[in-house]
Write a protein that holds these residues in place. Structure first.
Motif, PDB file in Angstrom:
ATOM      1  N   LEU A 149      -7.245   0.910  -6.242  1.00 37.35           N
ATOM      2  CA  LEU A 149      -7.047   2.385  -6.137  1.00 37.35           C
ATOM      3  C   LEU A 149      -6.700   3.161  -7.431  1.00 37.35           C
ATOM      4  N   MET A 169      -4.138   2.118   9.176  1.00 36.37           N
ATOM      5  CA  MET A 169      -5.622   2.089   9.518  1.00 36.37           C
ATOM      6  C   MET A 169      -6.319   2.130   8.138  1.00 36.37           C
ATOM      7  N   GLU A 170      -5.609   2.752   7.016  1.00 36.57           N
ATOM      8  CA  GLU A 170      -6.439   2.852   5.864  1.00 36.57           C
ATOM      9  C   GLU A 170      -6.489   1.285   5.168  1.00 36.57           C
ATOM     10  N   VAL A 171      -5.519   0.669   5.439  1.00 31.55           N
ATOM     11  CA  VAL A 171      -5.509  -1.055   4.942  1.00 31.55           C
ATOM     12  C   VAL A 171      -6.799  -1.638   5.426  1.00 31.55           C
ATOM     13  N   TYR A 188       0.707  -1.279  -0.048  1.00 33.53           N
ATOM     14  CA  TYR A 188       0.007   0.070  -0.084  1.00 33.53           C
ATOM     15  C   TYR A 188       0.935   1.178  -0.235  1.00 33.53           C
ATOM     16  N   HIS A 189       1.846   1.481   0.984  1.00 32.82           N
ATOM     17  CA  HIS A 189       2.623   2.472   0.986  1.00 32.82           C
ATOM     18  C   HIS A 189       3.377   2.732  -0.349  1.00 32.82           C
ATOM     19  N   SER A 223     -13.979  -3.365   3.796  1.00 33.69           N
ATOM     20  CA  SER A 223     -15.080  -2.942   2.812  1.00 33.69           C
ATOM     21  C   SER A 223     -15.013  -4.004   1.687  1.00 33.69           C
ATOM     22  N   ALA A 279      -9.373  -0.447   6.682  1.00 30.89           N
ATOM     23  CA  ALA A 279     -10.607   0.104   6.366  1.00 30.89           C
ATOM     24  C   ALA A 279     -10.875  -0.590   4.705  1.00 30.89           C
ATOM     25  N   LEU A 280      -9.964  -0.708   3.948  1.00 27.77           N
ATOM     26  CA  LEU A 280     -10.066  -1.430   2.898  1.00 27.77           C
ATOM     27  C   LEU A 280     -10.493  -3.027   2.860  1.00 27.77           C
ATOM     28  N   LYS A 289       1.337   3.875  -3.158  1.00 28.54           N
ATOM     29  CA  LYS A 289       0.830   5.401  -2.805  1.00 28.54           C
ATOM     30  C   LYS A 289       1.851   6.476  -3.361  1.00 28.54           C
ATOM     31  N   PRO A 311      -1.101   5.729  10.096  1.00 27.43           N
ATOM     32  CA  PRO A 311      -2.410   5.920   9.454  1.00 27.43           C
ATOM     33  C   PRO A 311      -2.791   5.111   8.161  1.00 27.43           C
ATOM     34  N   GLU A 312      -1.500   4.690   7.498  1.00 26.33           N
ATOM     35  CA  GLU A 312      -1.618   3.962   6.326  1.00 26.33           C
ATOM     36  C   GLU A 312      -2.132   2.513   6.921  1.00 26.33           C
TER      37      GLU A 312
END
Length: 346
Positions: free
Chosen positions: A196, A303-305, A161-162, A311, A307-308, A165, A300-301
């Motif tokens: 993404l 946490m975003e992972v 993810y990082h 979902s 969230a993905l 981005k 923070p990333e």
């Protein structure tokens, strides 16, 4: 308690009985629910004795991907409660430098100076019945996510993810992203790229099984990682160069292939620990082509992972092992016979 430890340089790890750790001031003890096995662990265990002893203790409990239930709080520890289901953010930092202040403890400016290391990569990690975490800020709520199915996201999700981005600005309509190595990290990277970006996603691997997995999780094309791959990619997309290459192997042959796929302003993102090197310079690459070597990711990333994952946009292909069989997980990882990620459930 039981723990999987690396005990002797060059020997396989062993399940051993070790004392139950007690959390000190500000620390948190977890009852481990899941721990992931990673190529980084294999890399560390492959180091010759002189190199290993320069940076790692013996014995050392393995595991830098961890999840658990908060079991006990050290004096002064706040922010979590006993019974919380959490995941461990692995790249620990000092918490005070400008990088840590932004949640980017993976790029802490003082970690080496202060002797701060990730769990399982410098001090005892998560391949045990219990583990101690130095600070509650390294704990991210899991909520209703299954620990065994999602613990690998703390590295196998966060790291790609990082990496991706950093190239998002280039991966718009008409772009192409190549993922070299469709295993533990690569198969998650494919899903992230499909979620993404609007890029055409191409997977390369030496394993037919992993190429099949790549197609299952969304790759538009999946080709064997051979010198002929460049021609097959050109035939598929109509051009011999691509927008971004994410190399999750980073051995000399894969970096040579990735370099050959670059065009003007292409990104070559070196994520794997295969030990290869790539040249840079005005005559070594197309104009404005970049080489990046990102490391892990920020809190923070992570946490975003998660969230993905909640979902339903990403999932990790996992094979589970009991702690008693954890050494076998690393053997399978070393042999390359895992389809996705190995997860140990104590």
């Amino acid at each position: 308690m039981k723990a999987l430890q690396y005990v002797k340089v060059g020997a396989p790890p062993e399940v051993r009985e070790v004392p139950l750790p007690e959390p000190g001031p500000g620390q948190v003890r977890l009852r481990v629910t899941a721990a992931g096995a990673c190529h980084s662990d294999s890399f560390v265990m492959s180091l010759p004795e002189e190199q290993y002893r320069a940076g790692y203790p013996l014995p050392m409990t393995l595991g830098h991907e961890g999840a658990g239930i908060v079991d006990k709080l050290g004096e002064g520890a706040t922010g979590v409660e006993v019974g919380d289901s959490v995941a461990v953010y692995g790249p620990w930092g000092c918490g005070r430098c400008i990088q840590c202040a932004q949640g980017k403890e993976n790029y802490c400016e003082r970690a080496a100076e202060l002797g701060i290391t990730p769990p399982g990569l410098g001090h005892d990690g998560s391949m045990a019945e219990y583990m101690v975490v130095d600070d509650p800020r390294f704990l991210v709520p899991l909520g209703d996510l299954d620990p065994a199915g999602n613990v690998a996201l703390t590295d196998a999700g966060l790291t790609p993810y990082h990496a991706i981005k950093g190239s998002l600005g280039k991966l718009g309509p008409g772009s192409t992203a190549v993922v070299i190595g469709a295993g533990g990290l690569g198969h998650v990277a494919i899903q992230l790229l499909r979620t993404l970006t609007t890029a055409t996603v191409i997977a390369l691997d030496v394993s037919d099984d992993k190429l099949e997995l790549a197609k299952e999780v969304g790759a538009h094309f999946a080709f064997p990682s051979t010198p002929e791959a460049k021609d097959r990619i050109a035939e598929a997309i109509g051009t011999p160069s691509v927008t971004a290459i994410f190399d999750f192997v980073a051995a000399e042959p894969t970096l040579e292939l990735g370099s050959a796929l670059r065009g003007t302003e292409s990104d070559l993102v070196v994520v794997g620990v295969g030990g290869g090197q790539v040249g840079a310079g005005i005559l070594a690459a197309p104009y404005d082509a970049t080489v990046r070597a990102p490391y892990w990711g920020s809190r923070p990333e992570l946490m975003e992972v998660f969230a993905l994952a909640r979902s339903g946009h990403i999932r990790v292909e996992t094979e589970t092992f009991h702690l008693n069989d954890a050494a076998e997980a690393y053997h399978r990882l070393h042999e390359g016979t895992l389809r996705g990620r190995a997860v140990v459930t104590p």
